[in-house]
Design an enzyme around this catalytic site. Sequence first.
Site, PDB file in Angstrom:
ATOM      1  N   GLY A  78       0.930  -1.102   0.056  1.00 59.85           N
ATOM      2  CA  GLY A  78       0.070   0.199  -0.119  1.00 59.85           C
ATOM      3  C   GLY A  78       0.949   1.298   0.125  1.00 59.85           C
ATOM      4  O   GLY A  78       1.974   1.324   0.545  1.00 59.85           O
ATOM      5  N   ARG A 142       1.176  -5.880  -4.908  1.00 57.78           N
ATOM      6  CA  ARG A 142       1.179  -6.768  -3.739  1.00 57.78           C
ATOM      7  C   ARG A 142       1.668  -8.223  -3.938  1.00 57.78           C
ATOM      8  O   ARG A 142       1.615  -9.036  -3.212  1.00 57.78           O
ATOM      9  CB  ARG A 142      -0.326  -6.682  -3.487  1.00 57.78           C
ATOM     10  CG  ARG A 142      -0.360  -5.583  -2.781  1.00 57.78           C
ATOM     11  CD  ARG A 142      -1.900  -5.501  -1.879  1.00 57.78           C
ATOM     12  NE  ARG A 142      -2.343  -4.291  -1.484  1.00 57.78           N
ATOM     13  CZ  ARG A 142      -2.222  -3.623  -0.116  1.00 57.78           C
ATOM     14  NH1 ARG A 142      -1.251  -4.210   0.466  1.00 57.78           N
ATOM     15  NH2 ARG A 142      -2.484  -2.513   0.107  1.00 57.78           N
ATOM     16  N   ASP A 173       5.917  -7.586   6.083  1.00 57.18           N
ATOM     17  CA  ASP A 173       6.055  -8.831   5.252  1.00 57.18           C
ATOM     18  C   ASP A 173       7.210  -8.762   4.021  1.00 57.18           C
ATOM     19  O   ASP A 173       7.986  -9.481   3.927  1.00 57.18           O
ATOM     20  CB  ASP A 173       4.761  -9.211   4.485  1.00 57.18           C
ATOM     21  CG  ASP A 173       3.731  -9.788   5.637  1.00 57.18           C
ATOM     22  OD1 ASP A 173       4.385 -10.323   6.686  1.00 57.18           O
ATOM     23  OD2 ASP A 173       2.628 -10.131   5.399  1.00 57.18           O
ATOM     24  N   LYS A 199       8.466   0.690   5.675  1.00 57.40           N
ATOM     25  CA  LYS A 199       7.239   1.564   5.286  1.00 57.40           C
ATOM     26  C   LYS A 199       5.812   0.811   5.510  1.00 57.40           C
ATOM     27  O   LYS A 199       5.682  -0.341   5.411  1.00 57.40           O
ATOM     28  CB  LYS A 199       7.050   1.637   3.627  1.00 57.40           C
ATOM     29  CG  LYS A 199       5.758   2.187   3.011  1.00 57.40           C
ATOM     30  CD  LYS A 199       5.198   1.425   2.037  1.00 57.40           C
ATOM     31  CE  LYS A 199       4.429   0.251   2.459  1.00 57.40           C
ATOM     32  NZ  LYS A 199       3.785  -0.453   1.688  1.00 57.40           N
ATOM     33  N   THR A 200       5.238   1.456   6.142  1.00 55.70           N
ATOM     34  CA  THR A 200       3.730   1.001   6.614  1.00 55.70           C
ATOM     35  C   THR A 200       3.104   2.098   7.145  1.00 55.70           C
ATOM     36  O   THR A 200       3.473   2.317   8.291  1.00 55.70           O
ATOM     37  CB  THR A 200       3.574  -0.108   7.350  1.00 55.70           C
ATOM     38  OG1 THR A 200       2.534  -0.304   8.318  1.00 55.70           O
ATOM     39  CG2 THR A 200       4.933  -0.323   8.112  1.00 55.70           C
ATOM     40  N   ASP A 202       0.158   2.072   8.645  1.00 51.94           N
ATOM     41  CA  ASP A 202      -0.475   1.624   9.817  1.00 51.94           C
ATOM     42  C   ASP A 202       0.413   1.865  10.988  1.00 51.94           C
ATOM     43  O   ASP A 202       0.311   1.827  12.242  1.00 51.94           O
ATOM     44  CB  ASP A 202      -0.722  -0.028   9.902  1.00 51.94           C
ATOM     45  CG  ASP A 202      -2.032  -0.125   8.909  1.00 51.94           C
ATOM     46  OD1 ASP A 202      -2.736   0.967   8.486  1.00 51.94           O
ATOM     47  OD2 ASP A 202      -2.379  -0.944   8.622  1.00 51.94           O
ATOM     48  N   TYR A 422      -7.951   6.055   2.095  1.00 52.56           N
ATOM     49  CA  TYR A 422      -7.382   6.535   0.876  1.00 52.56           C
ATOM     50  C   TYR A 422      -6.935   8.063   0.837  1.00 52.56           C
ATOM     51  O   TYR A 422      -6.291   8.394   0.038  1.00 52.56           O
ATOM     52  CB  TYR A 422      -8.265   6.320  -0.226  1.00 52.56           C
ATOM     53  CG  TYR A 422      -8.442   4.767  -0.484  1.00 52.56           C
ATOM     54  CD1 TYR A 422      -7.479   3.954  -1.142  1.00 52.56           C
ATOM     55  CD2 TYR A 422      -9.650   4.059   0.058  1.00 52.56           C
ATOM     56  CE1 TYR A 422      -7.647   2.469  -1.223  1.00 52.56           C
ATOM     57  CE2 TYR A 422      -9.937   2.635  -0.175  1.00 52.56           C
ATOM     58  CZ  TYR A 422      -8.492   1.737  -0.740  1.00 52.56           C
ATOM     59  OH  TYR A 422      -8.990   0.696  -0.928  1.00 52.56           O
ATOM     60  N   GLU A 423      -7.644   8.799   1.695  1.00 50.06           N
ATOM     61  CA  GLU A 423      -7.473  10.092   1.594  1.00 50.06           C
ATOM     62  C   GLU A 423      -6.129  10.628   1.982  1.00 50.06           C
ATOM     63  O   GLU A 423      -5.692  11.891   1.905  1.00 50.06           O
ATOM     64  CB  GLU A 423      -8.571  10.945   2.896  1.00 50.06           C
ATOM     65  CG  GLU A 423     -10.039  10.594   2.348  1.00 50.06           C
ATOM     66  CD  GLU A 423     -10.632   9.289   2.375  1.00 50.06           C
ATOM     67  OE1 GLU A 423      -9.873   8.486   2.925  1.00 50.06           O
ATOM     68  OE2 GLU A 423     -11.814   9.204   1.800  1.00 50.06           O
TER      69      GLU A 423
END
Lengths: 548, 548
Positions: A78, A142, A173, A199-200, A202, A422-423
């Site tokens: 993502g 992905r 991952d 990178k993430t 979350d 997505y914003e």
Amino acid sequence: MIKSPLQIARESYNPKLPEALKGTVKIVEGNKTESVADQGDISKLFPNTYGMPILSFEAGESAATDKAISVGVILSGGQAPGGHNVISGIYDGLKKLNPANKVYGFLGGPGGLVNNEYSELTDDVIDHYRNTGGFDIIGSGRTKLEEEAQFDKGLENCKALGINALVIIGGDDSNTNACVLAEYFLQKKSGVQVIGVPKTIDGDLKNEMIETSFGFDTACKVYSELIGNIQRDANSAKKYWHFIKLMGRSASHIALECALQTQPNVTIISEEVEANNMTLGEVIDHISEVVVNRAANGENFGTVLIPEGLVEFMPAMKKLISELNDILAHNEVAVSTMETNKERREFVVKKLSADMAEVFRSLPNSFANQLMLDRDPHGNVQVSMIETEKLLIDMVKAKLKKMKKAGEYKGKFSAQGHFFGYEGRCAAPSNFDADYCYSLGYTASVLIAAGKSGYMASVRNLTAPASEWIAGGVPITMMMNMERRHGAMKPVIQKALVRLDGAPFNALKRQRDEWAANTMYVYPGPIQYFGPSEVCDMPTKTLLEESK
Amino acid sequence: MIKSPLQIARESYNPKLPEALKGTVKIVEGNKTESVADQGDISKLFPNTYGMPILSFEAGESAATDKAISVGVILSGGQAPGGHNVISGIYDGLKKLNPANKVYGFLGGPGGLVNNEYSELTDDVIDHYRNTGGFDIIGSGRTKLEEEAQFDKGLENCKALGINALVIIGGDDSNTNACVLAEYFLQKKSGVQVIGVPKTIDGDLKNEMIETSFGFDTACKVYSELIGNIQRDANSAKKYWHFIKLMGRSASHIALECALQTQPNVTIISEEVEANNMTLGEVIDHISEVVVNRAANGENFGTVLIPEGLVEFMPAMKKLISELNDILAHNEVAVSTMETNKERREFVVKKLSADMAEVFRSLPNSFANQLMLDRDPHGNVQVSMIETEKLLIDMVKAKLKKMKKAGEYKGKFSAQGHFFGYEGRCAAPSNFDADYCYSLGYTASVLIAAGKSGYMASVRNLTAPASEWIAGGVPITMMMNMERRHGAMKPVIQKALVRLDGAPFNALKRQRDEWAANTMYVYPGPIQYFGPSEVCDMPTKTLLEESK
């Protein structure tokens, strides 16, 4: 590309680098490392990349090679703000070492490496993407790099292009797979290095050496801008409760950070729900209690922050979803040919265990239907498709209706649901993320030039000015433990959940009762790039709390 | 109030004023005016406020009174960015004329005037709200001032407080009512003036003298920031179609402005749908065609902007909703006691006219259910509760499935819905709105000091630098015509819809085929307050197109 005025103005921003990266870089080796757990298993699986020392950079004589090298870059998973700056950092770092160095981008994620889809990145390209959001420079994807056949194909493609090193920019991952690939390439004596960049959005790729993952700062600031705007609306109109779901499937860092930035009335933290073994009913009771108490003060409005992954953290729901995954996988055709959701629910409820059938029956139909929606390619329910915010609204509404009947509640309850994901994922990076990502990319270029593999780029001390940031490399194996995945034990990077004994959560815990009872909203406003430093350059509250 | 760093930094921003308002103001009377239509009826209904001249301000000798006056301010209806600056403009304007002048705020909208709920606004209060979003300084509300009993009560409360003038900050309906109130107070020789300030995010209070309503600039920029971020995500992941619903029930100005700012693949303009007598099916056909053509180019992603009011602009749906409103009003008890939506649908379909029953049956159940949701207090369907974006996604999906079967389509279609409304209504005003709103408020104070009533504050020439803006007053009756409301003819301010022969719509029309086929997204980024002027001070594309 038609550029907006802001995009044009940001092109000329020069990301700040740690002092040690400004000239030639001396690499200092620290102590040998161990994995966070399961040292025996991990060391066996990674004979070439286990136990390597932590590396830190200092200004000084460089031992790096100056022979021209080629590097392939991959964006995995993502989007997160700042990905383009990681790439421009790698590019500038390599070009500074030797203008003949080359950077290739594999297109559309890890699949591009396997399928040999790439393009060379040159000044012409890079300059259009400096300090911009998105992963559109080369696209992301992905595809998981897990099979030896993929590794061999990738190696073949690298060899054909003369690529000496790969940089994989991805989450836990993807970095696990980067390390598996590094190990495989070393075993094969292929001469192709692999470096990871954390990178993430979350925020769940985080540890002692990775203080924050890139993009977290920007995304949380965008979400907090919106939450602040909604709160100001709530406090002006004084008639709505806003239930705001935020990204964060496997950890609630985003909800926590946004709460610290905006001071909403209720913040649900999935990790706390799990630790306290809370049921959906108990979460509803908690929210309802705040609604009732505020109504008693004449305030029939408020805000509730909800992490996307909430339902999966409730032990009962987790079990239910797992049983549903199995039932739906084994009865795909039967279920898909049924005409109505009612039929599907009745079919499913007969196959569930007695306990879970009861839980399933207690759910509002609309939610029960969502749990039976199409699965993702791995056969899992698509959590982002579950409208948790609406589920909670419906259930709080029902609870309040009962309480009103019993004379325990005398307010009005009208609610609006929102979901922000997505914003924020492709917003233009904040100054912090622009600097941090560029530094991470630059760090990756230094690790490559030093011939390292199986390392993740690390930039620390992030609450200090950028010049004092500490750059270096961390062996990826150091972050690993063994976990069960698809029925087998696998080495994986440990996910960083919100720590209930950590400073950020404690800051929430200390203040949340006051925020619930009173209206103490903060309105952060939009990310600023040009104003006073206290407006433009502040790191996240999470980082500030953790560094206290 | 805990202030964010941006809020603190913005407190010291000095809004720019038109040159004419910087010193003493001379009021120049223009020609007498006529209403836009129905001159006979309107002049009869407004004997004291009809036909007044347009007023414009110049620097010069002021004829204004310097005796101390008190003014009451009311915020009416939905929030719009900049309301606080209108109030600080009124306040500063009045205090400059005479420091003994007083400003009261009526609390919670027009209801505050009737219920005598107010607070005095002083430096202590005003200074905390300069250049901030929201209406929280005094709150807003939707009570309509329409009845003589309300007028009398309001007058009594004004008299008790010694209030000489009211400023009503609101949309077309509120300004209509402001004029009715002005007329009533003049007929009663009450000595209380009434001045209107044009506010509506939707942008439908607009004409020759009111170039834009306040807050439109800021809200559209917030929505465009988000649309841009989503488009960058779409163009990075290349796997989703995003259907984005935007505020704008009675006009599509917001969708049009956001389209000009961001260049999405599809933009639906309700006014065009109505003019072309389009059915829901034809809208679906149009979107599907773009999806299919992009898929043929290998691009299975895109963006669609949808104005909130779309379904009400489709002639067939409008008729269906009107019949449903009647049926549900006459069978409230029966319908509310039914257990399932299926029962409700079957009940309703029997009562609809044959035509409308057919339309109703053609709708997806989930949408048909939404059309039967609770009505608003006026018995109308709550359009903002209709998930038009999901309706369109479901119907496009169904259409594409058919086309795939017929071999006419070979792509993948996966879609996400969004709705942006509350996210922008209370954003901190852009520099443009901060200046414009402050100037409007300041203008209102000058009109009051000159003893005017039944006027709306007007600030024009808005694409020029603020110093060249033209401030003045416009008789509200000038904007009126007669329309049928709740079965009777009423004088109302004419709503400004998107003009299909106007420059902004033509700019869209000229470019939209190119935007549909290609990916030409623009990413405006967040509102900036401190950067270069071309980033911080640009007015809307709508204003720029209209002034060309």
